[in-house]
Each structure stands twice: as structure tokens, then as C-alpha cells.
Design an enzyme around this catalytic site. Structure first.
Site, PDB file in Angstrom:
ATOM      1  N   TYR A 123     -10.005  -6.397  16.156  1.00 45.00           N
ATOM      2  CA  TYR A 123      -9.036  -6.109  15.105  1.00 45.00           C
ATOM      3  C   TYR A 123      -7.576  -6.164  15.568  1.00 45.00           C
ATOM      4  O   TYR A 123      -6.714  -6.600  14.845  1.00 45.00           O
ATOM      5  CB  TYR A 123      -9.332  -4.732  14.493  1.00 45.00           C
ATOM      6  CG  TYR A 123     -10.533  -4.741  13.576  1.00 45.00           C
ATOM      7  CD1 TYR A 123     -10.379  -4.896  12.211  1.00 45.00           C
ATOM      8  CD2 TYR A 123     -11.824  -4.611  14.088  1.00 45.00           C
ATOM      9  CE1 TYR A 123     -11.478  -4.912  11.363  1.00 45.00           C
ATOM     10  CE2 TYR A 123     -12.930  -4.627  13.254  1.00 45.00           C
ATOM     11  CZ  TYR A 123     -12.749  -4.773  11.888  1.00 45.00           C
ATOM     12  OH  TYR A 123     -13.833  -4.790  11.057  1.00 45.00           O
ATOM     13  N   HIS A 165      -3.099   3.707   5.083  1.00 47.86           N
ATOM     14  CA  HIS A 165      -3.450   2.537   4.275  1.00 47.86           C
ATOM     15  C   HIS A 165      -4.068   2.947   2.945  1.00 47.86           C
ATOM     16  O   HIS A 165      -4.644   4.025   2.819  1.00 47.86           O
ATOM     17  CB  HIS A 165      -4.459   1.657   5.025  1.00 47.86           C
ATOM     18  CG  HIS A 165      -3.892   0.961   6.211  1.00 47.86           C
ATOM     19  ND1 HIS A 165      -3.369  -0.315   6.158  1.00 47.86           N
ATOM     20  CD2 HIS A 165      -3.745   1.371   7.498  1.00 47.86           C
ATOM     21  CE1 HIS A 165      -2.939  -0.662   7.365  1.00 47.86           C
ATOM     22  NE2 HIS A 165      -3.154   0.339   8.191  1.00 47.86           N
ATOM     23  N   ARG A 212       1.921  -7.540   0.941  1.00 51.75           N
ATOM     24  CA  ARG A 212       1.117  -7.111   2.092  1.00 51.75           C
ATOM     25  C   ARG A 212       1.815  -7.442   3.407  1.00 51.75           C
ATOM     26  O   ARG A 212       1.879  -6.620   4.320  1.00 51.75           O
ATOM     27  CB  ARG A 212      -0.267  -7.763   2.029  1.00 51.75           C
ATOM     28  CG  ARG A 212      -1.230  -7.318   3.127  1.00 51.75           C
ATOM     29  CD  ARG A 212      -2.609  -7.919   2.899  1.00 51.75           C
ATOM     30  NE  ARG A 212      -3.529  -7.664   4.000  1.00 51.75           N
ATOM     31  CZ  ARG A 212      -4.280  -6.575   4.129  1.00 51.75           C
ATOM     32  NH1 ARG A 212      -4.186  -5.593   3.258  1.00 51.75           N
ATOM     33  NH2 ARG A 212      -5.121  -6.450   5.143  1.00 51.75           N
ATOM     34  N   GLU A 229       0.876  -1.176   0.000  1.00 51.29           N
ATOM     35  CA  GLU A 229       0.000   0.000   0.000  1.00 51.29           C
ATOM     36  C   GLU A 229       0.912   1.224   0.000  1.00 51.29           C
ATOM     37  O   GLU A 229       1.371   1.686   1.040  1.00 51.29           O
ATOM     38  CB  GLU A 229      -0.947  -0.055   1.199  1.00 51.29           C
ATOM     39  CG  GLU A 229      -1.881  -1.267   1.116  1.00 51.29           C
ATOM     40  CD  GLU A 229      -2.766  -1.462   2.338  1.00 51.29           C
ATOM     41  OE1 GLU A 229      -2.793  -0.568   3.216  1.00 51.29           O
ATOM     42  OE2 GLU A 229      -3.437  -2.513   2.421  1.00 51.29           O
ATOM     43  N   TYR A 282      -8.756  -8.751   0.739  1.00 53.47           N
ATOM     44  CA  TYR A 282      -9.700  -9.474   1.583  1.00 53.47           C
ATOM     45  C   TYR A 282     -10.207 -10.768   0.956  1.00 53.47           C
ATOM     46  O   TYR A 282     -11.010 -11.474   1.565  1.00 53.47           O
ATOM     47  CB  TYR A 282     -10.885  -8.575   1.960  1.00 53.47           C
ATOM     48  CG  TYR A 282     -10.518  -7.453   2.914  1.00 53.47           C
ATOM     49  CD1 TYR A 282      -9.236  -7.367   3.464  1.00 53.47           C
ATOM     50  CD2 TYR A 282     -11.438  -6.478   3.271  1.00 53.47           C
ATOM     51  CE1 TYR A 282      -8.894  -6.345   4.330  1.00 53.47           C
ATOM     52  CE2 TYR A 282     -11.105  -5.451   4.143  1.00 53.47           C
ATOM     53  CZ  TYR A 282      -9.831  -5.384   4.665  1.00 53.47           C
ATOM     54  OH  TYR A 282      -9.502  -4.371   5.521  1.00 53.47           O
ATOM     55  N   GLU A 305      -7.486   5.579   5.433  1.00 52.78           N
ATOM     56  CA  GLU A 305      -7.627   4.640   4.315  1.00 52.78           C
ATOM     57  C   GLU A 305      -8.061   5.442   3.092  1.00 52.78           C
ATOM     58  O   GLU A 305      -9.100   6.104   3.133  1.00 52.78           O
ATOM     59  CB  GLU A 305      -8.707   3.612   4.679  1.00 52.78           C
ATOM     60  CG  GLU A 305      -8.839   2.464   3.741  1.00 52.78           C
ATOM     61  CD  GLU A 305      -7.980   1.272   4.142  1.00 52.78           C
ATOM     62  OE1 GLU A 305      -7.317   0.740   3.240  1.00 52.78           O
ATOM     63  OE2 GLU A 305      -7.975   0.875   5.325  1.00 52.78           O
ATOM     64  N   ASN A 347      -1.324  -5.931  10.892  1.00 54.72           N
ATOM     65  CA  ASN A 347      -2.421  -5.111  11.413  1.00 54.72           C
ATOM     66  C   ASN A 347      -3.460  -5.916  12.193  1.00 54.72           C
ATOM     67  O   ASN A 347      -4.532  -5.406  12.495  1.00 54.72           O
ATOM     68  CB  ASN A 347      -3.109  -4.373  10.259  1.00 54.72           C
ATOM     69  CG  ASN A 347      -3.738  -3.071  10.705  1.00 54.72           C
ATOM     70  OD1 ASN A 347      -3.240  -2.402  11.607  1.00 54.72           O
ATOM     71  ND2 ASN A 347      -4.842  -2.688  10.074  1.00 54.72           N
TER      72      ASN A 347
END
Length: 313
Positions: free
Chosen positions: A164, A116, A63, A24, A288, A178, A70
Site C-alpha cells: 500500500y 478517511h 481525491r 473526504e 475504487y 475510515e 496514499n
């Protein structure tokens, strides 16, 4: 809306994290730039530290190396005995917790901005972890107002069963930023400019707060996570339908029970179903697929904040 006044301690230590996910690139490039020349992020009386969180993943433009950095800032992973056998990101999380925490302690950094990108059409998004935090609601209100007419959405990830354990959660005030859409491993000038402005406005807010400015009561619209939706799958567990064209790129737009969300290769449309209108986010996010998330359903609500000012003034 109440008008109760809240006196908060002044902000002293701020970190800006880039490269929590190494592909990212907006946060990676901004943080690398600020490490060389920090003029634009400096504010009087404030320590602002830019930091690359996952350097190995950044180097490989992936990633992560072993697991998602994260998602490992929980007591179990942070408390594991140091060992070369631990996943790289767990070891890195422990290092970051040592440098910027410890989590849930007085010594932790006041604010961490974690930068992000998303492949979804989410525009400028601020991620909030606590719906009762007057300071962050005030900050987000300031950023949203400063960015207008450019939209800026607030995604509230407070949920009883979805935990999370984010990289930024070691700070007293964690802020996720984001911005999308942007493909993984790609830089877009418009996306970089938007993220840069979000950080500028956030730092201006902190500076004004530290200087004694009082922020009156305010309200912001937020989108609160309800649940994550997986793709339809066959008996082998493989994806059997894709995001419907009418849902693609429609993040934050109302989605009704009868609206199409998936399309099979046979041309069959699968509607949302249920009995309520929701607002989808992270629609068809590339990262995802491995998490089995096609999109997340949110509900729209309003959060109110009391007036705040620094306790030093």
C-alpha cells in the site's frame, strides 16, 4: 493467549492527518477545526499536530491532483530527485516524509492517524498494517471497547503481494481511520461525530499508556484482506455488471459462495463462487472504480496482544 509483558517507549509525537484525499471531508474539517482550536486533542506531555496532507486536492475538493497520495510512500517515490516534473503528490510525499519522518528512522513521528471517509457502508473502521504489533492491537481494543455498543471493525491490510505505501506508514505506529458511508464532497454530522470519538479514545489510550497504566493481554477480531475483486467487464474493458442489491451496503457481513454479488443489465445474477465464506469490505466504493475494485474479500480471524506498559514506569 500469552501473558508476556512488553515494555514500550512512551509516545511523544502524534500527528493527525486530514485531506490525504481532498474530497473526504470529515478529516479535512476536523483537522481545520483543530488547527484553530486544539484544546480537545491536547494531552499532557504529548505533542499532537493536526495537518492537512493534500492542500491542493482539498482546495479543489478532489481525491488527488496527479496521483493517489496514499499510495506513493515507497522508497522509490520518496527517493526520487526533486523536480517540478514530478507528480504533485510525489513532491508532497517527500515534503511530508521530511516533516514527519524520515520513514523507518528513529526521528519519525510515533503515531500518525490518517482520517478517511468511504462511500461504502463500513461504519467505524480502524486499519491495521501489522498483525504482530502489541501496542496497536491494545489501542484498537481500547477504542473498540470505548465505542461499544457502536461497532468498530478492524481491517488488516497485511498481504504478501498487496503493497500500500500509505501516507501514515512513515510513523512507527500507523493508524488508518475510515468512517462511512459518506458521499465524496459531503459532510455528515453523524459520521463526523463518530470519527471525532475515535480520535478522542485513541488519544486517551496514549495518555493512559504514558501515565503508566498497564494494559493486560487482550484479543481483537480482525478482517484480513485476501484479494480485491473487479467488476465483470466486456471485451472493451467496460463494466458489464453492477453490485447486486443483496450485496450493496452489506460490508462486514458473511458472503457465501452461492450468494449474488453482481447483476447484469439483462437481469443475470453472478454469484460469488469459490468454496469459502468471505467478508466483503469497500463494497461499491466510489474511489475504487478507477482502481478496478468492486469490493475486497476478507477472512475473519483473532489477534492476540501481550500486556503492555510504558518503559518509563
Amino acid at each position: 493467549m500469552t501473558s508476556c509483558h512488553v515494555a514500550e517507549d512512551p509516545i511523544k509525537k502524534v500527528a493527525i492527518f486530514g485531506g490525504t484525499h481532498g474530497n473526504e471531508l470529515t478529516g479535512v474539517f476536523l483537522v481545520k477545526h483543530w488547527l484553530e482550536n486544539s484544546t480537545e486533542i491536547q494531552r499532557t506531555g504529548l505533542e499532537v499536530k493536526p495537518f492537512i496532507t493534500n492542500p491542493r486536492a482539498v482546495k479543489k475538493c478532489t481525491r488527488y491532483i496527479d496521483c493517489d497520495l496514499n499510495r506513493v510512500f515507497d522508497p522509490e517515490n520518496l527517493g526520487k530527485k526533486k523536480s517540478e516534473d514530478l507528480p504533485y503528490e510525489v513532491r508532497r510525499a517527500q515534503e511530508i516524509n521530511h516533516l514527519f519522518g524520515p520513514k523507518d528512522s528513529e526521528d519519525s513521528y510515533d503515531i500518525i492517524f490518517d482520517l478517511h471517509n468511504t462511500t461504502s457502508n463500513m461504519g467505524c473502521t480502524l486499519i491495521l498494517e501489522d498483525s504482530r504489533n502489541d501496542f496497536l492491537i491494545q489501542m484498537f481494543h481500547y477504542i473498540k471497547t470505548s465505542l461499544a455498543p457502536l461497532p468498530c471493525y478492524v481491517y488488516l491490510i497485511e498481504h504478501p503481494s498487496l503493497k500500500y505505501a500509505t501516507t501514515r506508514s512513515i510513523a512507527k505506529y500507523p493508524v488508518g481511520i475510515e468512517v462511512g458511508p459518506q458521499p465524496q464532497g459531503v459532510l455528515r454530522a453523524d459520521i463526523l461525530d463518530q470519527m471525532r470519538k475515535m480520535i478522542q479514545h485513541a488519544l486517551d489510550f496514549i495518555h493512559n499508556f504514558n501515565e503508566g497504566k498497564e494494559f493486560p493481554p487482550c484479543a481483537i477480531e480482525v478482517y484480513k484482506i485476501m484479494r480485491k475483486v473487479d467488476y465483470p467487464r466486456n471485451e472493451s474493458g467496460e463494466i458489464s455488471a453492477i453490485i447486486h442489491p443483496k450485496l450493496q451496503d452489506q460490508d462486514w457481513k458473511p458472503l457465501h459462495p452461492e450468494d449474488p454479488v453482481f447483476l447484469t443489465l439483462d437481469g443475470k445474477t453472478i454469484p460469488l463462487g469459490g468454496d469459502q465464506t468471505v467478508y466483503p469490505v469497500f463494497v461499491n466504493e466510489a474511489a475504487y472504480y478507477e482502481k478496478k475494485e468492486a469490493f475486497a474479500k476478507t477472512t475473519k480471524l483473532t489477534l492476540n496482544a501481550n500486556s503492555i506498559r510504558s518503559s518509563l514506569h
